[in-house]
Design an enzyme around this catalytic site. Structure first.
Site, PDB file in Angstrom:
ATOM      1  N   ALA A   1       0.830  -1.215   0.000  1.00 44.50           N
ATOM      2  CA  ALA A   1       0.000   0.000   0.000  1.00 44.50           C
ATOM      3  C   ALA A   1       0.859   1.259   0.000  1.00 44.50           C
ATOM      4  O   ALA A   1       0.417   2.323   0.422  1.00 44.50           O
ATOM      5  CB  ALA A   1      -0.914  -0.003   1.222  1.00 44.50           C
ATOM      6  N   ALA A   2       2.101   1.146  -0.465  1.00 47.38           N
ATOM      7  CA  ALA A   2       3.019   2.287  -0.347  1.00 47.38           C
ATOM      8  C   ALA A   2       2.938   3.245  -1.530  1.00 47.38           C
ATOM      9  O   ALA A   2       3.427   4.368  -1.447  1.00 47.38           O
ATOM     10  CB  ALA A   2       4.451   1.791  -0.175  1.00 47.38           C
TER      11      ALA A   2
ATOM     12  N   ARG B   1      -2.527   9.499  -9.443  1.00 48.71           N
ATOM     13  CA  ARG B   1      -3.578   9.640 -10.461  1.00 48.71           C
ATOM     14  C   ARG B   1      -4.981   9.771  -9.874  1.00 48.71           C
ATOM     15  O   ARG B   1      -5.933  10.090 -10.577  1.00 48.71           O
ATOM     16  CB  ARG B   1      -3.520   8.467 -11.449  1.00 48.71           C
TER      17      ARG B   1
ATOM     18  N   ASP C   1      -4.664  -1.841  -3.701  1.00 47.49           N
ATOM     19  CA  ASP C   1      -5.493  -1.145  -4.692  1.00 47.49           C
ATOM     20  C   ASP C   1      -6.183  -2.110  -5.649  1.00 47.49           C
ATOM     21  O   ASP C   1      -6.667  -1.710  -6.698  1.00 47.49           O
ATOM     22  CB  ASP C   1      -4.657  -0.112  -5.463  1.00 47.49           C
TER      23      ASP C   1
ATOM     24  N   GLY D   1       2.573  -6.912 -16.727  1.00 46.03           N
ATOM     25  CA  GLY D   1       3.612  -7.915 -16.866  1.00 46.03           C
ATOM     26  C   GLY D   1       3.025  -9.134 -17.583  1.00 46.03           C
ATOM     27  O   GLY D   1       1.892  -9.517 -17.333  1.00 46.03           O
TER      28      GLY D   1
ATOM     29  N   ASN E   1       0.051 -10.730 -15.563  1.00 48.79           N
ATOM     30  CA  ASN E   1       0.248 -10.847 -14.119  1.00 48.79           C
ATOM     31  C   ASN E   1      -0.702  -9.920 -13.390  1.00 48.79           C
ATOM     32  O   ASN E   1      -0.736  -8.715 -13.651  1.00 48.79           O
ATOM     33  CB  ASN E   1       1.708 -10.472 -13.803  1.00 48.79           C
TER      34      ASN E   1
ATOM     35  N   ASN F   1      -6.287   2.834 -10.152  1.00 52.38           N
ATOM     36  CA  ASN F   1      -5.275   3.887 -10.178  1.00 52.38           C
ATOM     37  C   ASN F   1      -5.887   5.280 -10.250  1.00 52.38           C
ATOM     38  O   ASN F   1      -5.255   6.256  -9.886  1.00 52.38           O
ATOM     39  CB  ASN F   1      -4.339   3.706 -11.375  1.00 52.38           C
TER      40      ASN F   1
ATOM     41  N   ARG G   1     -31.641   6.832   9.123  1.00 47.92           N
ATOM     42  CA  ARG G   1     -30.271   7.186   9.471  1.00 47.92           C
ATOM     43  C   ARG G   1     -29.777   6.334  10.633  1.00 47.92           C
ATOM     44  O   ARG G   1     -30.544   5.583  11.229  1.00 47.92           O
ATOM     45  CB  ARG G   1     -30.221   8.680   9.803  1.00 47.92           C
TER      46      ARG G   1
ATOM     47  N   ARG H   1     -53.541  24.577  21.603  1.00 48.25           N
ATOM     48  CA  ARG H   1     -54.129  25.257  20.449  1.00 48.25           C
ATOM     49  C   ARG H   1     -54.960  26.422  20.931  1.00 48.25           C
ATOM     50  O   ARG H   1     -55.574  26.319  21.986  1.00 48.25           O
ATOM     51  CB  ARG H   1     -55.160  24.290  19.852  1.00 48.25           C
TER      52      ARG H   1
HETATM   53  C1  UD1 Z   1       2.794  -4.630 -11.267  1.00 47.77           C
HETATM   54  C2  UD1 Z   1       3.530  -5.868 -11.748  1.00 47.77           C
HETATM   55  C3  UD1 Z   1       2.980  -6.279 -13.119  1.00 47.77           C
HETATM   56  C4  UD1 Z   1       1.505  -6.507 -13.042  1.00 47.77           C
HETATM   57  C5  UD1 Z   1       0.811  -5.278 -12.472  1.00 47.77           C
HETATM   58  C6  UD1 Z   1      -0.647  -5.553 -12.209  1.00 47.77           C
HETATM   59  C7  UD1 Z   1       5.828  -5.801 -10.913  1.00 47.77           C
HETATM   60  C8  UD1 Z   1       7.230  -5.453 -11.212  1.00 47.77           C
HETATM   61  N1  UD1 Z   1       4.935  -5.581 -11.870  1.00 47.77           N
HETATM   62  O1  UD1 Z   1       3.119  -3.592 -12.162  1.00 47.77           O
HETATM   63  O2  UD1 Z   1       3.626  -7.459 -13.565  1.00 47.77           O
HETATM   64  O3  UD1 Z   1       0.969  -6.823 -14.298  1.00 47.77           O
HETATM   65  O4  UD1 Z   1       1.416  -4.888 -11.220  1.00 47.77           O
HETATM   66  O5  UD1 Z   1      -1.292  -4.373 -11.868  1.00 47.77           O
HETATM   67  O6  UD1 Z   1       5.524  -6.256  -9.820  1.00 47.77           O
HETATM   68  N2  UD1 Z   1       3.947  -0.700  -4.606  1.00 47.77           N
HETATM   69  C9  UD1 Z   1       4.574  -0.393  -3.426  1.00 47.77           C
HETATM   70  N3  UD1 Z   1       5.854   0.023  -3.432  1.00 47.77           N
HETATM   71  C10 UD1 Z   1       6.592   0.129  -4.580  1.00 47.77           C
HETATM   72  C11 UD1 Z   1       5.941  -0.196  -5.792  1.00 47.77           C
HETATM   73  C12 UD1 Z   1       4.644  -0.613  -5.772  1.00 47.77           C
HETATM   74  O7  UD1 Z   1       3.947  -0.483  -2.353  1.00 47.77           O
HETATM   75  O8  UD1 Z   1       7.752   0.484  -4.492  1.00 47.77           O
HETATM   76  C13 UD1 Z   1       2.554  -1.139  -4.600  1.00 47.77           C
HETATM   77  C14 UD1 Z   1       1.643  -0.137  -5.258  1.00 47.77           C
HETATM   78  O9  UD1 Z   1       1.074   0.723  -4.295  1.00 47.77           O
HETATM   79  C15 UD1 Z   1       0.589  -1.018  -5.894  1.00 47.77           C
HETATM   80  C16 UD1 Z   1       1.325  -2.297  -6.212  1.00 47.77           C
HETATM   81  O10 UD1 Z   1       2.473  -2.309  -5.387  1.00 47.77           O
HETATM   82  O11 UD1 Z   1      -0.457  -1.327  -5.004  1.00 47.77           O
HETATM   83  C17 UD1 Z   1       1.711  -2.421  -7.668  1.00 47.77           C
HETATM   84  O12 UD1 Z   1       2.550  -1.371  -8.013  1.00 47.77           O
HETATM   85  P1  UD1 Z   1       2.489  -0.691  -9.443  1.00 47.77           P
HETATM   86  O13 UD1 Z   1       3.513   0.356  -9.503  1.00 47.77           O
HETATM   87  O14 UD1 Z   1       1.088  -0.320  -9.740  1.00 47.77           O
HETATM   88  O15 UD1 Z   1       2.945  -1.924 -10.341  1.00 47.77           O
HETATM   89  P2  UD1 Z   1       2.834  -2.023 -11.897  1.00 47.77           P
HETATM   90  O16 UD1 Z   1       3.957  -1.291 -12.511  1.00 47.77           O
HETATM   91  O17 UD1 Z   1       1.466  -1.695 -12.312  1.00 47.77           O
HETATM   92 CA    CA Z   2      -0.823  -0.702 -10.943  1.00 50.55          CA
END
Ligand code: UD1
Ligand code: CA
Length: 451
Positions: A12-13, A18, A108, A144, A174, A231, A320, A427
């Site tokens: 979740a980092a 976007r 996400d 990927g 992936n 995203n 509510r 009244r």
């Molecule tokens: C990643 C996969 C890709 C896959 C895709 C699916 C890798 C190298 N690639 O790509 O093969 O098809 O997800 O959506 O794994 N995150 C961190 N820290 C980081 C980077 C990412 O916490 O340093 C978290 C992001 O918040 C996110 C998730 O990891 O929840 C995926 O990161 P993102 O940058 O979206 O990966 P993609 O490049 O989309």
């Molecule tokens: Ca992504």
């Protein structure tokens, strides 16, 4: 189901730029609950013995949300986002302390079902050391690609930017979700480098590295809808639509009638029993339960409320938090109920505000009744006992109690408690002037003619 203990690592980092939001992406809500909450619930229903959440800097709110969903979750900080492999290693301490399977989930990607995780882990039981959740993408660009042996064995995962033109033609992608049954997993992940198009540490490189160690990697496929990653806000809306469609279908299969299902909006925790009928345009916020045979007519907004068996709500009602309606209660058009318990058979059919109090069994609240619960500083309660009859357009100024079976005359402003069985009226006495109307009209007509 496999018996091996499970550590789930939730990534979740990511900044989520976007989303164009001041709030971290994973706290944006789907069906009334943050995306992170959906993923943590998945981790739990998948049978995790430990849960680790990897957050970025300035994400205190994410940490709080994670702890409130899973109190013993471990939080790990990834200072800079250097890739998914780097992110998983932020939780190295948890990986090293754990003896069993490790599951990587993205915070996400909120639509994955527990059954799918069970299938992924079952592949580990069948001998894979690494199982990757894959899907056939309508548009594979950006994902990927899963390079297989033509069956379900996985040879490599190639990121879009690093793929050859031939690899780019692969439709099997992936999802990001991976399960590991690898002793010394942290050491394997620590060998991942960053000499690639994005200069990132790719978790996906664990597949090729594992194979050089003689480990078997495999793909388990699921539906693309299930692994939709969010995203931006249009994707959040798309995920919401998928979630809603799925939950509506489940409820209908459990015996709920929906005349126009696509207009009914549910929350993550909405409970609806058999033989409930939902007319079009009903919105459920969190914390609602509806018992058997209740009918909710068109255009109602309901949150934090319980609705008893056989109750009739709406059209155009608003319930509510703290509205507790027992069986056979009727709440009709343009009636708002907040923090009020209505006992069996009580009715408020038209144009009323009932806030903070209680209504006894079979009591009847006339049209336009208002519980005056707020004086600008404090809230007070209105308590109406069984069988009381509140005449139309009455104002009940709280705190006030109306005794059992009492009558309130229409239009009264009631400021004092009313004893059981009495009639309370507040009244001015009605005056009558016989023949007045005819005289008045004649006079007015004459004046108009003169001018
Ligand atoms: C990643 C996969 C890709 C896959 C895709 C699916 C890798 C190298 N690639 O790509 O093969 O098809 O997800 O959506 O794994 N995150 C961190 N820290 C980081 C980077 C990412 O916490 O340093 C978290 C992001 O918040 C996110 C998730 O990891 O929840 C995926 O990161 P993102 O940058 O979206 O990966 P993609 O490049 O989309
Ligand atoms: Ca992504």
């Amino acid at each position: 189901m496999t018996a091996s203990p499970l550590l789930s690592i939730v990534l979740a980092a990511g900044k989520g730029t976007r989303m164009k939001s001041d709030m971290p992406k994973v706290l944006h809500k789907l069906a009334g609950r943050p995306m992170l909450g959906h993923v943590l619930a998945l981790a739990q229903s998948a049978g995790s013995t430990r849960v680790a959440v990897v957050v970025g800097t300035d994400m205190d709110a994410v940490e709080v949300a994670a702890k409130s969903a899973v109190p013993n979750a471990q939080i790990f900080l990834q200072r800079a986002q250097l890739g998914t492999g780097h992110a998983v290693l932020a939780a190295r301490e948890a990986i090293e302390a754990h003896d069993g399977d490790v599951l990587v989930l993205y915070a996400d990607t909120p639509l994955i079902r527990p059954e799918t995780i069970a299938r992924l882990r079952a592949r580990l039981d069948l001998g894979a050391a690494i199982a990757v959740l894959g899907f056939r993408a309508r548009n594979p660009a950006g994902y990927g690609r899963l390079v297989t042996d033509g069956k379900d064995e996985l040879i490599a995962i190639r990121e879009d930017k690093d793929a050859t033109p031939t690899e780019r033609r692969i439709e099997l992608c992936n999802s990001g979700v991976m399960a590991f049954r690898v002793p010394g997993l942290a050491d394997l992940l620590a060998r991942i480098g960053n000499s690639n198009a994005k200069s990132e540490y790719y978790l996906t490189d664990a597949v090729e590295l594992g194979r050089t160690d003689g480990l078997c990697a495999a793909v388990v496929e699921c539906d693309e809808d299930e692994v939709l990653g969010v995203n931006a806000r249009d994707q959040l809306a798309e995920a919401e639509a998928i979630w809603q469609a799925r939950r509506r279908r489940e409820l209908m299969h459990e015996g709920v009638t929906m005349i126009a299902p696509q207009t009914v909006f549910l929350s993550f925790d909405t409970q609806i029993a058999r033989d409930v009928i939902l007319e079009p345009n009903v919105f459920f916020g969190p914390g609602v339960s509806v018992a058997e045979g209740a009918e909710i007519k068109a255009n109602c907004h309901i949150e934090g409320a319980s609705i008893g068996a056989g109750a009739r709500i709406g059209p155009f009602a608003r319930l509510r938090p703290g509205a507790k309606l027992a069986e056979d209660v009727h709440v009709g058009n343009f009636v708002e109920v907040k923090n009020v318990a209505m006992a069996a058979g009580a009715k408020a059919n038209h144009l009323s505000y009932l806030g903070d109090g209680s209504v006894g069994a079979k009591a009847n609240i006339g049209a336009g009744t208002i519980f005056c619960n707020y004086d600008g500083f404090n809230k007070a309660r209105t308590e109406i006992a069984d069988g009381a009859f509140i005449g139309s357009n009455s104002s009940l100024v709280a705190p006030v109690k109306i005794g059992a079976g009492a009558y309130i005359g229409s239009g009264s402003v009631i400021t004092k408690d009313v004893t059981a069985g009495s009639l309370a009226l507040e009244r001015a006495t009605q005056e009558e002037r016989p023949g007045w109307a005819e005289k008045f009209r004649t006079m007015m007509a004459r004046r108009k003619a003169k001018s």
